[in-house]
Structures are given as structure tokens and as C-alpha cells.
Design a protein around this motif. Structure first.
Motif, PDB file in Angstrom:
ATOM      1  N   GLU A 271     -25.949  14.251-141.730  1.00 49.71           N
ATOM      2  CA  GLU A 271     -27.086  14.732-140.951  1.00 49.71           C
ATOM      3  C   GLU A 271     -27.490  16.102-141.474  1.00 49.71           C
ATOM      4  O   GLU A 271     -26.697  16.787-142.140  1.00 49.71           O
ATOM      5  CB  GLU A 271     -26.745  14.833-139.459  1.00 49.71           C
ATOM      6  CG  GLU A 271     -26.435  13.512-138.775  1.00 49.71           C
ATOM      7  CD  GLU A 271     -27.654  12.643-138.544  1.00 49.71           C
ATOM      8  OE1 GLU A 271     -28.791  13.173-138.642  1.00 49.71           O
ATOM      9  OE2 GLU A 271     -27.487  11.441-138.263  1.00 49.71           O
TER      10      GLU A 271
ATOM     11  N   LEU B 223     -29.080  19.803-140.154  1.00 54.32           N
ATOM     12  CA  LEU B 223     -29.359  20.667-139.008  1.00 54.32           C
ATOM     13  C   LEU B 223     -30.403  21.693-139.409  1.00 54.32           C
ATOM     14  O   LEU B 223     -30.223  22.433-140.375  1.00 54.32           O
ATOM     15  CB  LEU B 223     -28.079  21.373-138.553  1.00 54.32           C
ATOM     16  CG  LEU B 223     -28.191  22.364-137.392  1.00 54.32           C
ATOM     17  CD1 LEU B 223     -28.693  21.674-136.127  1.00 54.32           C
ATOM     18  CD2 LEU B 223     -26.839  23.030-137.135  1.00 54.32           C
TER      19      LEU B 223
ATOM     20  N   GLU C 213     -32.126  21.885-134.155  1.00 56.03           N
ATOM     21  CA  GLU C 213     -31.868  20.474-133.893  1.00 56.03           C
ATOM     22  C   GLU C 213     -31.738  19.716-135.202  1.00 56.03           C
ATOM     23  O   GLU C 213     -32.014  20.242-136.281  1.00 56.03           O
ATOM     24  CB  GLU C 213     -33.015  19.881-133.070  1.00 56.03           C
ATOM     25  CG  GLU C 213     -34.350  19.965-133.814  1.00 56.03           C
ATOM     26  CD  GLU C 213     -35.538  19.428-133.029  1.00 56.03           C
ATOM     27  OE1 GLU C 213     -35.362  18.994-131.881  1.00 56.03           O
ATOM     28  OE2 GLU C 213     -36.646  19.446-133.589  1.00 56.03           O
ATOM     29  N   PHE C 214     -31.359  18.474-135.106  1.00 60.41           N
ATOM     30  CA  PHE C 214     -31.386  17.532-136.217  1.00 60.41           C
ATOM     31  C   PHE C 214     -32.694  16.743-136.134  1.00 60.41           C
ATOM     32  O   PHE C 214     -33.357  16.754-135.100  1.00 60.41           O
ATOM     33  CB  PHE C 214     -30.205  16.567-136.133  1.00 60.41           C
ATOM     34  CG  PHE C 214     -28.859  17.227-136.145  1.00 60.41           C
ATOM     35  CD1 PHE C 214     -28.192  17.470-137.339  1.00 60.41           C
ATOM     36  CD2 PHE C 214     -28.241  17.603-134.955  1.00 60.41           C
ATOM     37  CE1 PHE C 214     -26.937  18.063-137.354  1.00 60.41           C
ATOM     38  CE2 PHE C 214     -26.985  18.197-134.952  1.00 60.41           C
ATOM     39  CZ  PHE C 214     -26.337  18.440-136.163  1.00 60.41           C
TER      40      PHE C 214
ATOM     41  N   CYS D  48     -31.384  14.153-133.498  1.00 59.86           N
ATOM     42  CA  CYS D  48     -30.273  14.457-132.587  1.00 59.86           C
ATOM     43  C   CYS D  48     -30.358  15.901-132.099  1.00 59.86           C
ATOM     44  O   CYS D  48     -31.022  16.726-132.714  1.00 59.86           O
ATOM     45  CB  CYS D  48     -28.925  14.269-133.293  1.00 59.86           C
ATOM     46  SG  CYS D  48     -28.722  12.723-134.196  1.00 59.86           S
ATOM     47  N   ASN D  49     -29.631  16.178-131.025  1.00 62.43           N
ATOM     48  CA  ASN D  49     -29.461  17.547-130.545  1.00 62.43           C
ATOM     49  C   ASN D  49     -28.102  18.086-130.972  1.00 62.43           C
ATOM     50  O   ASN D  49     -27.178  17.329-131.231  1.00 62.43           O
ATOM     51  CB  ASN D  49     -29.592  17.607-129.022  1.00 62.43           C
ATOM     52  CG  ASN D  49     -31.024  17.434-128.542  1.00 62.43           C
ATOM     53  OD1 ASN D  49     -31.339  16.454-127.864  1.00 62.43           O
ATOM     54  ND2 ASN D  49     -31.896  18.365-128.890  1.00 62.43           N
ATOM     55  N   PHE D  50     -27.996  19.416-130.997  1.00 60.19           N
ATOM     56  CA  PHE D  50     -26.780  20.083-131.468  1.00 60.19           C
ATOM     57  C   PHE D  50     -26.062  20.769-130.318  1.00 60.19           C
ATOM     58  O   PHE D  50     -26.689  21.371-129.436  1.00 60.19           O
ATOM     59  CB  PHE D  50     -27.131  21.125-132.535  1.00 60.19           C
ATOM     60  CG  PHE D  50     -25.965  21.954-132.972  1.00 60.19           C
ATOM     61  CD1 PHE D  50     -25.038  21.451-133.877  1.00 60.19           C
ATOM     62  CD2 PHE D  50     -25.769  23.240-132.476  1.00 60.19           C
ATOM     63  CE1 PHE D  50     -23.935  22.207-134.268  1.00 60.19           C
ATOM     64  CE2 PHE D  50     -24.683  23.999-132.862  1.00 60.19           C
ATOM     65  CZ  PHE D  50     -23.770  23.485-133.765  1.00 60.19           C
TER      66      PHE D  50
ATOM     67  N   THR E  51     -25.726  24.838-126.213  1.00 59.68           N
ATOM     68  CA  THR E  51     -26.745  24.087-126.949  1.00 59.68           C
ATOM     69  C   THR E  51     -28.003  24.940-127.068  1.00 59.68           C
ATOM     70  O   THR E  51     -28.291  25.761-126.181  1.00 59.68           O
ATOM     71  CB  THR E  51     -27.052  22.744-126.253  1.00 59.68           C
ATOM     72  OG1 THR E  51     -27.800  21.896-127.131  1.00 59.68           O
ATOM     73  CG2 THR E  51     -27.830  22.932-124.968  1.00 59.68           C
TER      74      THR E  51
ATOM     75  N   ARG F 117     -28.786  14.741-124.391  1.00 61.87           N
ATOM     76  CA  ARG F 117     -28.511  16.181-124.254  1.00 61.87           C
ATOM     77  C   ARG F 117     -28.489  16.574-122.777  1.00 61.87           C
ATOM     78  O   ARG F 117     -27.581  17.288-122.318  1.00 61.87           O
ATOM     79  CB  ARG F 117     -29.572  16.987-124.993  1.00 61.87           C
ATOM     80  CG  ARG F 117     -29.542  18.507-124.756  1.00 61.87           C
ATOM     81  CD  ARG F 117     -30.724  19.148-125.467  1.00 61.87           C
ATOM     82  NE  ARG F 117     -30.788  20.591-125.279  1.00 61.87           N
ATOM     83  CZ  ARG F 117     -31.417  21.200-124.289  1.00 61.87           C
ATOM     84  NH1 ARG F 117     -32.047  20.457-123.362  1.00 61.87           N
ATOM     85  NH2 ARG F 117     -31.448  22.508-124.199  1.00 61.87           N
TER      86      ARG F 117
ATOM     87  N   LEU G 284     -22.961  16.465-132.176  1.00 66.57           N
ATOM     88  CA  LEU G 284     -24.365  16.134-131.965  1.00 66.57           C
ATOM     89  C   LEU G 284     -24.465  15.075-130.882  1.00 66.57           C
ATOM     90  O   LEU G 284     -23.493  14.370-130.582  1.00 66.57           O
ATOM     91  CB  LEU G 284     -25.030  15.680-133.269  1.00 66.57           C
ATOM     92  CG  LEU G 284     -24.483  14.454-134.004  1.00 66.57           C
ATOM     93  CD1 LEU G 284     -24.880  13.138-133.346  1.00 66.57           C
ATOM     94  CD2 LEU G 284     -24.965  14.460-135.459  1.00 66.57           C
TER      95      LEU G 284
ATOM     96  N   SER H 110     -27.241  11.966-129.258  1.00 71.69           N
ATOM     97  CA  SER H 110     -28.484  11.202-129.349  1.00 71.69           C
ATOM     98  C   SER H 110     -28.302   9.888-128.608  1.00 71.69           C
ATOM     99  O   SER H 110     -27.178   9.492-128.271  1.00 71.69           O
ATOM    100  CB  SER H 110     -28.880  10.929-130.802  1.00 71.69           C
ATOM    101  OG  SER H 110     -28.123   9.863-131.341  1.00 71.69           O
TER     102      SER H 110
END
Length: 285
Positions: free
Chosen positions: A168, A170, A179-180, A183-185, A196, A207, A238, A240
């Protein structure tokens, strides 16, 4: 499980075989990449957290000045029919709202709504137990609060990800992580605070659920995170719809914590799976 050529989709007002779903070349999604979408996980035949995803889908449409051709209840009816016809117990439902057929290739017209349902495979236990390496890239999405169909940067970086063995990417801008592409980090500090990013992100439904779950066991914060912080973090992961919680064990070649998935990440994954099970149980009633 039916093959894709036997599946059905919602296409411009009708439910048709997926193989017959079409969109004219004049649509702004083709001409300019203009449109929004959202993605719902179907588990054991039930769409999870559907109202949350519809809230975001309608908000994205509003922010992009696109009118929705169906009401929320009508979309739910379409989704129920697709689930019944396709018979995919584990699947992903994608709702796409395009800019419509444009006479000049630039001005939005009547938006087109498409809904597809395809099989979904979640990360294996082996992948979760191993964790994933990621890379960073200097970028921030335009209108990150909107789930647009424009994923040009994330797709372009796939070649670089493959070349350096990461799974992934970032996004980082001015030293702040966001973020990705999909996805969220999250970061876990050494005192087990779950953090976050607050800005330049799409507010993911997973998230949201993880933040709620984290607050029951740990301290949770939503704030700016600097890149150097994650290189000193205890854990990172991450979130999602399709990946749930996936531990991150390496960032730009630097080990995160012990270099193995941490107990906090794995505990939250267990909590999330239990939340999904409770949602399914409620929908069965």
C-alpha cells in the motif's frame, strides 16, 4: 458460487445481466473521470452498516453537485434484489453515480446510477499474522472528503509499489500523513493511545467503527500525525471495508515496533469482527 457471467447489476434504471450492463462513451465518468461511488460489504448475505455508507454516498453526490436518481429506500430495494438474485454470501456492492451523458463532454447532465455486486475475498489469516510493508508518497487528494472515482495517483503508483515490494502507499504532505488510496491509517503509541489523522482524509465507515471500538479499551485521538511519529510508533495498521484491520510492519523499509503485528491491532480486529457479527444478528431479526 455463480460465475461473473451469471451475475446481475443495476444499470440505468434496470436490473440486467452484468454482461449486458453498458454506459455510453459520452458519460462524464468516461470523458472526464467525473463521478462518485461507495462500496458496501455483504457478509452472510447481509449488507453491513448500509445506512452509514448511504449517508456518505449521498453526501459525496451533494458535494459534487450530482442529483441522485433514486431515493435511499429505492436504493435499498435494488440492493436487496441484487443480493437475492446473485446469491453471493460474501461480496462487495459498488454504487457508482456518474456525471451523466454530457453534450459537450464537460457539463454534467442527468447522473447515471450503476450498482454491481461481485465476489469478495478478505485478507487471509496468514496475511494478518504477517502484516504488510507500505511506502509513502508526497501527495494529498483533491476534495479528500468526497469518495470520487478518480484514483489516478493510486493506480499510477502500483508499478512503484510492486518494484519495491510494498502493498500500500500512504499519502504524506508537508510532513503530515493522511490516508491510503483506499484505506485509512491508524497509529498506536507506546502508551496504547490509538491515533488516526484528522485532516485530508475520507472518513471511512470502518475507521468510524474502529474509533468507537478503540475508545472502549484505550484512549483514542483524532489529530495530525507527522511522518516521523509513525516511524517511532508501537504499532500501525490500516482500515477499510475490504481489509477490516491490517497490521503494518514496515514503512519505507523501516520496521514498525517489533516488526510484527501488535496485540492492540489484533485485539481491535477481533472486536471489529464481533461488531460485524452483531450487525448480522440484528439484521436477521
Amino acid at each position: 458460487m455463480p460465475s461473473n457471467d451469471k451475475l446481475f447489476a443495476y444499470n440505468l434504471g434496470l436490473i440486467v445481466p452484468l454482461s449486458e450492463a453498458t454506459l455510453h462513451i459520452s458519460d462524464l465518468s468516461v470523458q472526464r473521470g467525473y463521478g462518485v461511488f461507495d462500496f458496501v460489504k455483504v457478509q452472510q448475505g447481509f449488507p453491513l452498516f448500509l445506512d452509514d455508507y448511504l449517508d456518505r454516498f449521498f453526501q459525496s453526490a451533494q458535494l459534487m453537485h450530482l442529483s441522485m436518481p433514486l431515493t435511499r429506500e429505492e436504493i435499498k430495494q435494488v440492493i436487496d434484489e441484487l443480493i437475492a438474485r446473485n446469491q453471493l454470501p460474501e461480496a462487495g456492492l459498488k454504487m457508482i453515480l456518474t456525471g451523466g451523458y454530457s453534450e459537450d463532454g464537460f457539463t454534467p447532465m442527468n447522473p447515471n446510477l450503476l450498482i454491481t455486486q461481485l465476489p469478495l475475498t478478505l485478507p487471509s489469516e496468514e496475511k494478518v499474522a504477517k502484516g504488510i510493508p507500505i511506502m509513502t508518497h508526497d501527495y494529498v487528494r483533491e476534495m479528500p472528503e468526497v469518495k470520487t472515482i478518480n484514483y489516478s495517483m493510486g493506480i499510477r503508483l502500483l508499478h512503484e509499489q510492486k518494484a519495491n515490494g510494498t502493498e500500500e502507499v500512504l499519502y504524506v504532505k508537508n510532513g503530515l500523513v493522511s490516508e491510503f488510496p483506499r484505506c485509512n491509517f491508524f497509529m498506536v503509541t507506546h502508551d496504547n493511545t490509538i491515533v488516526t489523522p484528522a485532516n485530508n482524509i475520507l472518513r471511512g465507515i470502518t475507521r468510524k467503527n474502529v474509533l468507537s471500538l478503540a475508545g472502549r479499551r484505550y484512549k483514542a485521538e483524532v489529530r495530525d500525525i507527522r511522518l516521523e511519529e509513525i516511524l517511532q510508533a508501537k504499532e500501525c495498521f490500516l482500515t477499510s471495508t475490504t481489509k477490516r484491520i491490517l497490521p503494518i510492519v514496515r514503512v519505507d523499509g523501516v520496521l514498525v515496533g517489533t516488526g510484527k503485528p501488535g496485540e492492540v491491532s489484533l485485539q481491535l480486529l477481533q472486536d471489529l469482527m464481533e461488531l460485524e457479527d452483531s450487525q448480522i444478528a440484528a439484521l436477521r431479526e
